[in-house]
Design an enzyme around this catalytic site. Structure first.
Site, PDB file in Angstrom:
ATOM      1  N   ASN A 145     -16.948 -47.501 -35.378  1.00 61.43           N
ATOM      2  CA  ASN A 145     -17.035 -48.942 -35.522  1.00 61.43           C
ATOM      3  C   ASN A 145     -16.131 -49.701 -35.949  1.00 61.43           C
ATOM      4  O   ASN A 145     -15.182 -49.257 -36.597  1.00 61.43           O
ATOM      5  CB  ASN A 145     -17.878 -48.769 -36.937  1.00 61.43           C
ATOM      6  CG  ASN A 145     -17.948 -47.963 -37.909  1.00 61.43           C
ATOM      7  OD1 ASN A 145     -17.375 -46.812 -37.962  1.00 61.43           O
ATOM      8  ND2 ASN A 145     -18.503 -48.588 -39.094  1.00 61.43           N
TER       9      ASN A 145
ATOM     10  N   THR B  53     -17.675 -57.079 -37.428  1.00 61.42           N
ATOM     11  CA  THR B  53     -16.767 -58.173 -38.188  1.00 61.42           C
ATOM     12  C   THR B  53     -16.249 -58.071 -39.132  1.00 61.42           C
ATOM     13  O   THR B  53     -16.822 -57.654 -40.323  1.00 61.42           O
ATOM     14  CB  THR B  53     -17.712 -59.795 -37.595  1.00 61.42           C
ATOM     15  OG1 THR B  53     -18.057 -59.100 -36.495  1.00 61.42           O
ATOM     16  CG2 THR B  53     -17.460 -61.250 -38.195  1.00 61.42           C
TER      17      THR B  53
ATOM     18  N   LEU C  38     -21.787 -48.864 -21.887  1.00 61.88           N
ATOM     19  CA  LEU C  38     -23.101 -48.242 -21.666  1.00 61.88           C
ATOM     20  C   LEU C  38     -23.769 -49.569 -22.315  1.00 61.88           C
ATOM     21  O   LEU C  38     -23.412 -50.172 -23.854  1.00 61.88           O
ATOM     22  CB  LEU C  38     -23.949 -46.992 -21.982  1.00 61.88           C
ATOM     23  CG  LEU C  38     -23.221 -46.601 -24.110  1.00 61.88           C
ATOM     24  CD1 LEU C  38     -24.373 -47.108 -24.844  1.00 61.88           C
ATOM     25  CD2 LEU C  38     -22.956 -45.355 -24.183  1.00 61.88           C
TER      26      LEU C  38
ATOM     27  N   CYS D  74     -22.691 -55.439 -30.764  1.00 65.33           N
ATOM     28  CA  CYS D  74     -21.601 -55.811 -30.237  1.00 65.33           C
ATOM     29  C   CYS D  74     -21.451 -57.272 -30.074  1.00 65.33           C
ATOM     30  O   CYS D  74     -20.730 -57.628 -30.307  1.00 65.33           O
ATOM     31  CB  CYS D  74     -21.478 -54.594 -29.026  1.00 65.33           C
ATOM     32  SG  CYS D  74     -21.093 -52.890 -29.676  1.00 65.33           S
TER      33      CYS D  74
ATOM     34  N   LYS E 236     -20.524 -59.782 -32.035  1.00 69.72           N
ATOM     35  CA  LYS E 236     -19.411 -58.873 -32.926  1.00 69.72           C
ATOM     36  C   LYS E 236     -18.127 -59.619 -32.045  1.00 69.72           C
ATOM     37  O   LYS E 236     -16.609 -59.610 -32.370  1.00 69.72           O
ATOM     38  CB  LYS E 236     -19.130 -57.720 -33.537  1.00 69.72           C
ATOM     39  CG  LYS E 236     -18.440 -57.023 -32.960  1.00 69.72           C
ATOM     40  CD  LYS E 236     -18.685 -55.688 -33.625  1.00 69.72           C
ATOM     41  CE  LYS E 236     -19.008 -54.793 -32.732  1.00 69.72           C
ATOM     42  NZ  LYS E 236     -17.526 -54.068 -32.000  1.00 69.72           N
TER      43      LYS E 236
ATOM     44  N   LYS F  13     -34.301 -54.161 -28.824  1.00 65.12           N
ATOM     45  CA  LYS F  13     -34.035 -54.493 -27.833  1.00 65.12           C
ATOM     46  C   LYS F  13     -35.578 -53.113 -27.266  1.00 65.12           C
ATOM     47  O   LYS F  13     -35.203 -51.916 -29.089  1.00 65.12           O
ATOM     48  CB  LYS F  13     -33.408 -54.565 -26.884  1.00 65.12           C
ATOM     49  CG  LYS F  13     -31.934 -53.052 -26.451  1.00 65.12           C
ATOM     50  CD  LYS F  13     -30.920 -53.245 -25.887  1.00 65.12           C
ATOM     51  CE  LYS F  13     -31.643 -52.527 -24.002  1.00 65.12           C
ATOM     52  NZ  LYS F  13     -30.672 -51.910 -23.625  1.00 65.12           N
TER      53      LYS F  13
HETATM   54  P1  NAD Z   1     -21.519 -46.708 -35.162  1.00 66.92           P
HETATM   55  O1  NAD Z   1     -21.426 -47.185 -36.392  1.00 66.92           O
HETATM   56  O2  NAD Z   1     -23.554 -45.920 -34.485  1.00 66.92           O
HETATM   57  O3  NAD Z   1     -20.724 -45.125 -34.784  1.00 66.92           O
HETATM   58  C1  NAD Z   1     -19.530 -44.969 -35.646  1.00 66.92           C
HETATM   59  C2  NAD Z   1     -19.285 -43.765 -36.235  1.00 66.92           C
HETATM   60  O4  NAD Z   1     -18.384 -44.063 -37.046  1.00 66.92           O
HETATM   61  C3  NAD Z   1     -20.119 -43.844 -38.030  1.00 66.92           C
HETATM   62  O5  NAD Z   1     -21.322 -42.732 -37.728  1.00 66.92           O
HETATM   63  C4  NAD Z   1     -18.954 -43.701 -38.531  1.00 66.92           C
HETATM   64  O6  NAD Z   1     -19.474 -43.064 -40.012  1.00 66.92           O
HETATM   65  C5  NAD Z   1     -17.778 -43.292 -38.504  1.00 66.92           C
HETATM   66  N1  NAD Z   1     -16.379 -43.422 -38.775  1.00 66.92           N
HETATM   67  C6  NAD Z   1     -16.170 -44.320 -39.489  1.00 66.92           C
HETATM   68  N2  NAD Z   1     -14.798 -44.554 -39.569  1.00 66.92           N
HETATM   69  C7  NAD Z   1     -14.431 -42.579 -39.539  1.00 66.92           C
HETATM   70  C8  NAD Z   1     -13.531 -42.111 -39.597  1.00 66.92           C
HETATM   71  N3  NAD Z   1     -12.559 -42.230 -40.479  1.00 66.92           N
HETATM   72  N4  NAD Z   1     -13.777 -40.802 -39.529  1.00 66.92           N
HETATM   73  C9  NAD Z   1     -14.306 -40.577 -38.796  1.00 66.92           C
HETATM   74  N5  NAD Z   1     -15.843 -40.743 -38.292  1.00 66.92           N
HETATM   75  C10 NAD Z   1     -15.861 -41.914 -38.713  1.00 66.92           C
HETATM   76  O7  NAD Z   1     -20.937 -47.744 -34.052  1.00 66.92           O
HETATM   77  P2  NAD Z   1     -21.359 -47.477 -32.585  1.00 66.92           P
HETATM   78  O8  NAD Z   1     -22.828 -48.252 -32.402  1.00 66.92           O
HETATM   79  O9  NAD Z   1     -21.184 -45.773 -31.913  1.00 66.92           O
HETATM   80  O10 NAD Z   1     -20.016 -48.070 -31.880  1.00 66.92           O
HETATM   81  C11 NAD Z   1     -18.415 -48.090 -31.289  1.00 66.92           C
HETATM   82  C12 NAD Z   1     -17.607 -48.430 -30.908  1.00 66.92           C
HETATM   83  O11 NAD Z   1     -18.083 -48.242 -29.764  1.00 66.92           O
HETATM   84  C13 NAD Z   1     -18.099 -49.935 -31.307  1.00 66.92           C
HETATM   85  O12 NAD Z   1     -16.333 -50.356 -30.917  1.00 66.92           O
HETATM   86  C14 NAD Z   1     -18.567 -50.763 -30.636  1.00 66.92           C
HETATM   87  O13 NAD Z   1     -17.880 -52.156 -30.485  1.00 66.92           O
HETATM   88  C15 NAD Z   1     -18.633 -49.674 -29.327  1.00 66.92           C
HETATM   89  N6  NAD Z   1     -19.588 -49.994 -28.501  1.00 66.92           N
HETATM   90  C16 NAD Z   1     -20.135 -49.806 -29.172  1.00 66.92           C
HETATM   91  C17 NAD Z   1     -22.026 -49.804 -28.289  1.00 66.92           C
HETATM   92  C18 NAD Z   1     -23.570 -49.341 -28.611  1.00 66.92           C
HETATM   93  O14 NAD Z   1     -24.113 -49.413 -27.721  1.00 66.92           O
HETATM   94  N7  NAD Z   1     -23.481 -49.261 -29.988  1.00 66.92           N
HETATM   95  C19 NAD Z   1     -21.234 -49.935 -26.836  1.00 66.92           C
HETATM   96  C20 NAD Z   1     -20.392 -50.367 -26.312  1.00 66.92           C
HETATM   97  C21 NAD Z   1     -18.983 -49.842 -27.115  1.00 66.92           C
HETATM   98  C1  UGA Z   2     -24.977 -54.500 -24.261  1.00 66.37           C
HETATM   99  C2  UGA Z   2     -24.452 -55.023 -22.783  1.00 66.37           C
HETATM  100  O1  UGA Z   2     -25.136 -54.552 -21.977  1.00 66.37           O
HETATM  101  C3  UGA Z   2     -23.080 -52.966 -22.558  1.00 66.37           C
HETATM  102  O2  UGA Z   2     -22.579 -52.833 -21.445  1.00 66.37           O
HETATM  103  C4  UGA Z   2     -22.036 -53.006 -23.935  1.00 66.37           C
HETATM  104  O3  UGA Z   2     -21.392 -51.939 -23.862  1.00 66.37           O
HETATM  105  C5  UGA Z   2     -23.098 -53.480 -25.191  1.00 66.37           C
HETATM  106  O4  UGA Z   2     -23.383 -54.505 -25.238  1.00 66.37           O
HETATM  107  C6  UGA Z   2     -21.783 -52.673 -26.336  1.00 66.37           C
HETATM  108  O5  UGA Z   2     -20.594 -53.332 -26.063  1.00 66.37           O
HETATM  109  O6  UGA Z   2     -22.677 -52.836 -27.408  1.00 66.37           O
HETATM  110  P1  UGA Z   2     -26.735 -54.002 -25.738  1.00 66.37           P
HETATM  111  O7  UGA Z   2     -26.393 -54.359 -26.460  1.00 66.37           O
HETATM  112  O8  UGA Z   2     -27.026 -52.170 -25.623  1.00 66.37           O
HETATM  113  O9  UGA Z   2     -25.662 -53.868 -24.637  1.00 66.37           O
HETATM  114  O10 UGA Z   2     -28.063 -53.686 -25.590  1.00 66.37           O
HETATM  115  P2  UGA Z   2     -28.103 -54.994 -23.803  1.00 66.37           P
HETATM  116  O11 UGA Z   2     -28.866 -54.309 -22.454  1.00 66.37           O
HETATM  117  O12 UGA Z   2     -26.900 -55.732 -23.527  1.00 66.37           O
HETATM  118  O13 UGA Z   2     -28.909 -56.412 -24.989  1.00 66.37           O
HETATM  119  C7  UGA Z   2     -28.018 -57.380 -25.778  1.00 66.37           C
HETATM  120  C8  UGA Z   2     -29.418 -58.520 -26.570  1.00 66.37           C
HETATM  121  O14 UGA Z   2     -29.422 -59.303 -25.304  1.00 66.37           O
HETATM  122  C9  UGA Z   2     -30.662 -57.534 -26.622  1.00 66.37           C
HETATM  123  O15 UGA Z   2     -31.623 -58.131 -27.973  1.00 66.37           O
HETATM  124  C10 UGA Z   2     -31.281 -57.464 -25.301  1.00 66.37           C
HETATM  125  O16 UGA Z   2     -33.546 -57.784 -25.883  1.00 66.37           O
HETATM  126  C11 UGA Z   2     -31.236 -59.244 -25.285  1.00 66.37           C
HETATM  127  N1  UGA Z   2     -31.243 -59.802 -23.513  1.00 66.37           N
HETATM  128  C12 UGA Z   2     -31.062 -59.142 -22.850  1.00 66.37           C
HETATM  129  C13 UGA Z   2     -32.452 -60.737 -23.521  1.00 66.37           C
HETATM  130  O17 UGA Z   2     -32.741 -61.553 -24.636  1.00 66.37           O
HETATM  131  N2  UGA Z   2     -32.335 -61.496 -22.452  1.00 66.37           N
HETATM  132  C14 UGA Z   2     -31.688 -60.069 -21.475  1.00 66.37           C
HETATM  133  O18 UGA Z   2     -31.739 -61.030 -19.648  1.00 66.37           O
HETATM  134  C15 UGA Z   2     -30.895 -58.790 -20.960  1.00 66.37           C
END
Ligand code: NAD
Ligand code: UGA
Length: 459
Positions: A92, A95, A164, A273, A276, A336
């Site tokens: 993770n 912020t 994703l 995301c 942040k 969502k």
């Molecule tokens: P998350 O909080 O679900 O998972 C992160 C995991 O990393 C946690 O389980 C935590 O315990 C582990 N962790 C932290 N420090 C560690 C360490 N030093 N060693 C081992 N494990 C450790 O986070 P996430 O939603 O999977 O997001 C991860 C990254 O991917 C973020 O930078 C986020 O911005 C990015 N991202 C998230 C999404 C999404 O949909 N959630 C989509 C695209 C990109």
């Molecule tokens: C978003 C991006 O879509 C992904 O491409 C990206 O990888 C991810 O952030 C990330 O970096 O974490 P996510 O946040 O999982 O994905 O979901 P979205 O479908 O983007 O929705 C984000 C928020 O916007 C939700 O609260 C959703 O309800 C809202 N939303 C989305 C609206 O209010 N209106 C829309 O038309 C679309």
């Protein structure tokens, strides 16, 4: 470099699904996902697949197919680093909540810990892949940590941001619009491209320099969030002018230059995301003294905060300017549909505002348990844990949440809400019965015909 073993540090919403899909498509690769959170790892290893820590449609089937064959979940971080040729960092990057950049910059302490861990443990050359979303030029810091060890090991850094979306993670991973790989070493780039190439066509695999790749991820999220704030800004204008935001969205979305996706007006975007990453973008722009650039993107967040606030303000105003002692049912808590993730969900902020006004809340979400709802509220630190517990009733049935409510607020667009028996619900509510639809989920005419006073964003 011949990659036979992969280690992924971070078993979260990205690490888990991403590695599961790589494992499914690369049966000859051994993939170990490691995490410091032993409870999370235990949940990933639970034989009962409904207990996986993350709910994503289709994910349990892939985990079932690959787990303990070529996909492993473990807390033994050092062994997994040691035995792999390629290491994904998928931890993770929240912020910062302290010090310089508090409330704006990304907190990179987890990333740095991973880099130091790799530097300490590695005995052979490694490709290190940034999967987490990172500020542009983070790879420089990772490189500096890895290259300043006292051994002779070579580290190649790649940026491979993940695009994703939750709720559709498996589908997005199986059919990505593109895969982005930024790096300096062609060998490392091609090693990773080969792994994706087992199911993604080469035209969809983009190769760029490190900084373009890092910045593209922040930019993609900023553009997506900006569209939501743009349509939400128009939704307020629609409410004043008699226009209907859904009709406006359809009309502009049919222009192929604008496109129809991401134009659903809502109670405000949530998720871990968007906010942040934009705050991070704004912070980076300010550090380069690009104040106009920073102000421009900051407005996306300002608009989103306004949208959440005005939703609850309208609810209170419509309920004769007071919700004190009134039962308000919130349908949905996740940010969502089709996810159990609640991070930054608009529901948290709307609930907090309504609790300040002494409403009695009831909440039903098909995938979010009571302890999560309470911990989200407690995290805000607005009132004591006991006060939160007393102000909110979490139910496992929507009909219990709704019974004797003065109003319903639809916070998440779960499909099942559409299928409810709304006539039965109407009968069980206090009259006049109000619905505040934060997702334009229900049909206005139908709800009015049943007898509801129905309000929807932008109508
Ligand atoms: P998350 O909080 O679900 O998972 C992160 C995991 O990393 C946690 O389980 C935590 O315990 C582990 N962790 C932290 N420090 C560690 C360490 N030093 N060693 C081992 N494990 C450790 O986070 P996430 O939603 O999977 O997001 C991860 C990254 O991917 C973020 O930078 C986020 O911005 C990015 N991202 C998230 C999404 C999404 O949909 N959630 C989509 C695209 C990109
Ligand atoms: C978003 C991006 O879509 C992904 O491409 C990206 O990888 C991810 O952030 C990330 O970096 O974490 P996510 O946040 O999982 O994905 O979901 P979205 O479908 O983007 O929705 C984000 C928020 O916007 C939700 O609260 C959703 O309800 C809202 N939303 C989305 C609206 O209010 N209106 C829309 O038309 C679309």
């Amino acid at each position: 470099m011949l990659v036979k073993s992969i280690c992924c540090i971070g078993a979260g919403y990205v690490g888990g699904p991403t590695m599961a899909v790589i494992a499914k498509n690369n049966p000859n690769l051994k993939i170990t996902i490691v995490d410091i959170n032993s409870e999370r790892i235990a949940a990933w290893n639970d034989s009962n697949l409904s207990k996986l820590p993350i709910y994503e449609p289709g994910l349990a089937d892939i985990v079932k197919e690959t787990r303990n064959k070529n996909l492993f979940f473990s807390t033994d971080i050092n062994s997994a680093i040691d035995e792999s040729e390629m290491i994904f960092i998928s931890v993770n990057t929240p912020t910062k909540t302290y010090g310089k950049g508090k409330g704006m910059a990304a907190d990179l302490k987890y990333i740095e810990l991973c880099a130091r861990n790799i530097a300490d443990v590695a005995k052979t050359d490694k490709i290190v892949v940034e999967k987490s979303t990172l500020p542009v030029r983070t790879a420089e810091a990772i490189k500096s940590i890895l290259h300043n060890t006292e051994n002779d090991i070579k580290f190649h850094i790649l940026s491979n941001p993940e695009f994703l979306a939750e709720g559709t993670a498996v589908e997005d991973l199986l059919n990505p619009d593109r895969v982005l790989i930024g790096g300096e070493s062609e060998m490392a780039i091609e090693s990773l491209a080969e792994i994706y190439g087992t199911w993604v066509t080469q035209e969809k695999i983009l190769r760029t320099n490190l900084w373009s790749s890092e910045l593209s991820k922040l930019t993609a999220n900023a553009f997506l969030a900006q569209r939501v704030s743009s349509i939400n800004a128009i939704s307020e204008l629609c409410e004043q002018t008699g226009a209907n935001v859904n009709e406006v969205a359809k009309a502009i979305g049919m222009d192929t230059r604008i496109g129809s996706k991401f134009l659903n007006a809502s109670v405000g975007f949530g998720g871990s995301c968007f906010q942040k990453d934009i705050l991070n973008l704004v912070y980076i722009a300010r550090t380069y003294n690009l104040n106009e650039v920073a102000d421009y993107w900051e407005q996306v967040i300002i608009m989103n905060d306004h949208q959440k606030r005005r939703f609850s303000d309208q609810l209170i105003k419509t309920l004769y300017n007071t919700v004190s002692g009134k039962k308000i049912a919130l349908l949905g808590w996740a940010f969502k549909k089709d996810t159990n993730d609640t991070r930054e969900s608009a529901a948290i902020y709307v609930a907090d505002h309504l609790l300040n006004e002494q409403a009695n809340l009831s909440v039903y979400d098909p995938k979010v348990p009571e302890n999560k709802i309470l911990s989200d509220l407690n995290y805000l630190d607005t009132r004591t844990e006991e006060e939160n517990k007393n102000g909110i009733l979490c139910t496992s049935s929507p009909y219990d949440a709704i019974k004797d409510a003065h109003a319903i607020a639809i916070m998440t667009e779960w499909d099942e809400f559409k299928a409810y028996d709304w006539e039965k619900i109407y009968k069980q509510m206090k009259k006049p019965a109000f619905i505040f639809d934060g997702r334009s989920l229900l049909n206005k005419d139908k709800m009015n015909a049943i007898g509801f006073n129905y309000y929807s964003i932008g109508q």
